[in-house]
Design an enzyme around this catalytic site. Structure first.
Site, PDB file in Angstrom:
ATOM      1  CD  GLU B  60      -1.946  -2.215   1.412  1.00 59.83           C
ATOM      2  OE1 GLU B  60      -0.786  -2.761   1.714  1.00 59.83           O
ATOM      3  OE2 GLU B  60      -2.947  -3.177   1.168  1.00 59.83           O
ATOM      4  CG  HIS B 129     -10.209  -7.079   7.718  1.00 66.86           C
ATOM      5  ND1 HIS B 129      -9.041  -7.488   8.354  1.00 66.86           N
ATOM      6  CD2 HIS B 129      -9.651  -7.465   6.392  1.00 66.86           C
ATOM      7  CE1 HIS B 129      -7.959  -7.957   7.882  1.00 66.86           C
ATOM      8  NE2 HIS B 129      -8.440  -8.071   6.393  1.00 66.86           N
TER       9      HIS B 129
END
Lengths: 365, 326
Positions: B60, B129
């Site tokens: 990322e 998450h």
């Protein structure tokens, strides 16, 4: 030091060699004055100098085409000067003035000049490495390989090879064959930590092996060796879309920043640094080879001093940015609802003067 | 108008922008061959090829930084970060580079990029998450943070973000992808930084964004049966924040409840409540209340997950309490 007999130098254009010396002398004079201006509180914040790295700076910038893009670290004053930035505007940035390269918004660590494709100094260690990779991505997005295709050079320090963004970037550049040259400017110390204490592979250029990226270590005190290695790497980027991990080894002559007395160094080390200082060494080399004489060298030194004195005068006479410009340049496209309050300002007016809303019991006073 | 899903609206907008502007490209993990973890980019690699739809390795920080660098060169990258939770790995690039390059360069450079990323809980994905980290970014000057709640805004705000010259984070929501609604046909570009009144009302203002705005609207419609007229405001943009639309509404209704899926302390609700305190203090007839997520790492077990997240019941209860309070 290579070439005591001057054989390498004989192949070079003497005017070009004198230009390298001129650049190195200018950087030296500029950085010494910057240190002085810092102690006189003309410069604030952090201030990292290229003292001892002049040969690396001149060699790397000599290899760049005007169309190439350069991403630098926070130790970048010399690169701005060698790429042709006006010394007055560089000093003005250090002084925090509107006429500075970054209009006084960036300071010493963030010199930007889009005219000369200097894409910034970066204050966060390694922050520039993914960006440079992205700039190379944009070049590949727009055009194919060619001898005159633009490329990207990304400078980074030795300690940056330990961070994740460095490894992620090298992987992407190699995977996608991007026209970029990463240059580890190894000055052998990350702040006060020696390379050997920070890197499990202290031959830093070898870290590119994990990405099948070719690399090389060169003597950062040898301007010609640096230039030739960078030129070959840039050609590889332009024509083969093959990124390279280059390592130059030099040594900074002073502390990490102006305020660091570098007490972690021994007296012997400091003495060795003086002996190996690249600026007098290159001067001596050019004089021995007959490219320079003492008089011309002294003239170049004195011109550098004068240019830096003029830069200081220019910076000193330049106004700081006006308070009213505080919110300029934060957004490219401002929106009507943006809050532009100063400390203590309200975020919302207490309501229209016309009176209370229909549901209100108390209403405004 | 055509009725399509929020997912379809995002997909169609990406496709239209890729067709419109050669500088627009998509980049992210699994967006090409796999067609997106949530299938927003389905079919786009086949149509536009790997130059315009770029699959990345898992990195990322690396690929977000690459997109910022490409944007500095004038391209218009649209990054997909698979969920907002993973944006933590890229936060240095987002906060220290994307948000600051224009300012640090004295206006010489800009970063016309978009980061699309879904947040939200309720899918039993547990603590790592299911987060709502948008306030991390809404806190930072230099960024813009948009949060479409409706299908029309999924189109209009995404198109506006892609055409904007600043770095824009477009917050999507896992729970909204399958919702359906009317979407304007053809060109539809929303204005950045403007809240919307989803439903007018007289008695109380309910403020939300993303999924919370959708639930708030549902609650408000049901309260009509009890003769309670709630005005629902969808913030749509967390930065810039349209404070005036909120204050104007509260000056009319004199009561306010803020609904948010993120944790309560230091959240969007705190910002809205403080804004109302300044902009409508003399009009208030009750304290501003917040309905937010319980302050725990979101558990996996369904009953615990349900207990932690704001729902229609909690919103209804707090609206009633606020109306009863004086």
């Amino acid at each position: 030091m290579a070439d005591p007999a001057g054989e390498d130098l004989a192949r070079e254009d003497p005017a070009v060699l004198r230009e390298y010396y001129r650049q190195m002398a200018l950087i030296r004079a500029f950085e010494l004055r910057a240190a002085e201006m810092y102690t006189r509180a003309k410069i604030g914040g952090y201030c990292h100098l290229n003292l001892g790295e002049e040969a690396t700076v001149a060699g790397l910038t000599a290899a760049l085409h005007a169309e190439d893009f350069l991403f630098a670290t926070y130790r970048e004053h010399g690169y701005a000067l060698a790429r042709g930035a006006d010394p007055g505007r560089v000093m003005a940035e250090l002084f925090g003035r509107e006429a500075g390269l970054s209009r006084g918004r960036g300071g010493s660590m963030h010199l930007f000049d889009s005219q000369i494709r200097l894409m910034g100094g970066y204050g966060i260690v390694g922050g520039q490495v993914p960006l440079a990779t992205g700039a190379a991505f944009a070049l590949a997005y727009r055009g194919g390989p060619a001898p005159d295709a633009p490329a990207v050079m990304c400078l980074l320090g030795d300690a940056t090879t330990n961070i994740g963004a460095f490894h992620e970037s090298l992987n992407l550049a190699a995977l996608w064959r991007l026209p970029v040259v990463y240059v580890i400017v190894n000055n052998q110390l990350g702040m006060g930590t020696p390379v050997e204490a920070a890197a499990a592979e202290p031959e830093l250029w070898k870290r590119g092996c994990a990405y099948r990226m070719p690399g090389q270590r060169v003597d950062g005190n040898d301007v010609l060796a640096v230039r030739d290695a960078a030129r070959a790497a840039l050609d590889c980027a332009r024509m083969e879309r093959q990124p390279t991990l280059l390592e130059t080894v030099s040594y900074r002559l002073r502390g990490h920043s102006v305020v660091d007395p570098a007490r972690y160094r021994t007296a012997e080390e400091t003495e060795r640094l003086r002996r190996e200082d690249p600026l007098p060494a290159f001067r001596h080399r050019l004089i021995t080879a007959g490219v320079l004489d003492e008089e011309t060298a002294a003239e170049i030194d004195s011109e550098a001093d004068m240019a830096v004195a003029a830069a200081v005068d220019f910076a000193d006479a330049s106004p700081p940015p006006e308070g009213a410009a505080l919110f300029d340049h934060v957004y490219a496209t401002p929106a009507a609802s943006m809050y532009r309050g100063l400390p203590g300002d309200p975020v919302a007016a207490p309501g229209p003067a016309a009176g209370p809303g229909p549901g209100s019991v108390g209403g405004p006073a | 108008m055509t009725v399509i899903s929020y997912r379809q609206a995002l997909h169609d907008t990406l496709r239209a922008e890729l067709l419109r502007d050669e500088n627009v490209f998509l980049i992210g993990e699994e967006i090409g061959v796999f067609e997106g973890s949530y299938k927003i980019t389905a079919g786009l690699l086949a149509e536009f090829g790997p130059r315009r739809v770029r699959d990345t390795p898992i990195c990322e920080e690396g690929f977000t930084g690459v997109a910022i660098g490409a944007a500095m060169m004038g391209l218009r990258p649209v990054v997909e970060i698979m969920t907002i939770n993973f944006s933590l790995l890229a936060i240095d690039q987002i906060v220290n580079n994307a948000a600051k390059l224009r300012s640090l360069s004295g206006g010489q450079l800009s970063v016309p990029m978009v980061i699309r990323t879904p947040g939200g809980g309720g899918q039993q994905l547990s603590a790592t998450h299911s987060q709502n980290l948008e306030v991390f970014y809404a806190h930072v000057p230099g960024l813009k943070v948009l949060a479409p709640a409706t299908c029309a805004d999924a189109k209009g705000l995404l198109a506006a973000a892609i055409r904007d010259d600043d770095p824009v984070i477009v917050l999507e929501n896992l729970a909204l992808y399958n919702t359906k609604g009317e979407v304007p046909d053809g060109e539809h570009v929303a204005e950045i930084g403007r809240a919307a009144v989803l439903k007018p009302g007289r008695d109380i203002t309910v403020v939300g964004y993303s999924r919370a705005a959708v639930i708030a609207l549902d609650v408000a419609r049901r309260l009509e049966d009890d003769a309670i007229s709630a005005e629902v405001i969808d913030l749509r943009s967390l930065r810039p924040l349209d404070r005036e639309t909120v204050c104007a509404s509260v000056r009319k209704t004199s009561r306010a409840v803020v609904v948010e899926d993120d944790w309560l302390s230091y959240g969007t609700g705190a910002e809205i409540a403080a804004t109302i305190a300044e902009g409508a203090f003399d009009y208030l007839d009750a304290p501003v209340r917040r309905v937010a997520a319980a302050e725990v790492p979101l558990p996996y077990a369904k009953p615990l997950e349900l207990a932690a997240l704001p729902d229609a019941g909690a919103i209804t209860r707090v609206i009633r309490q606020t109306l009863e309070g004086n």
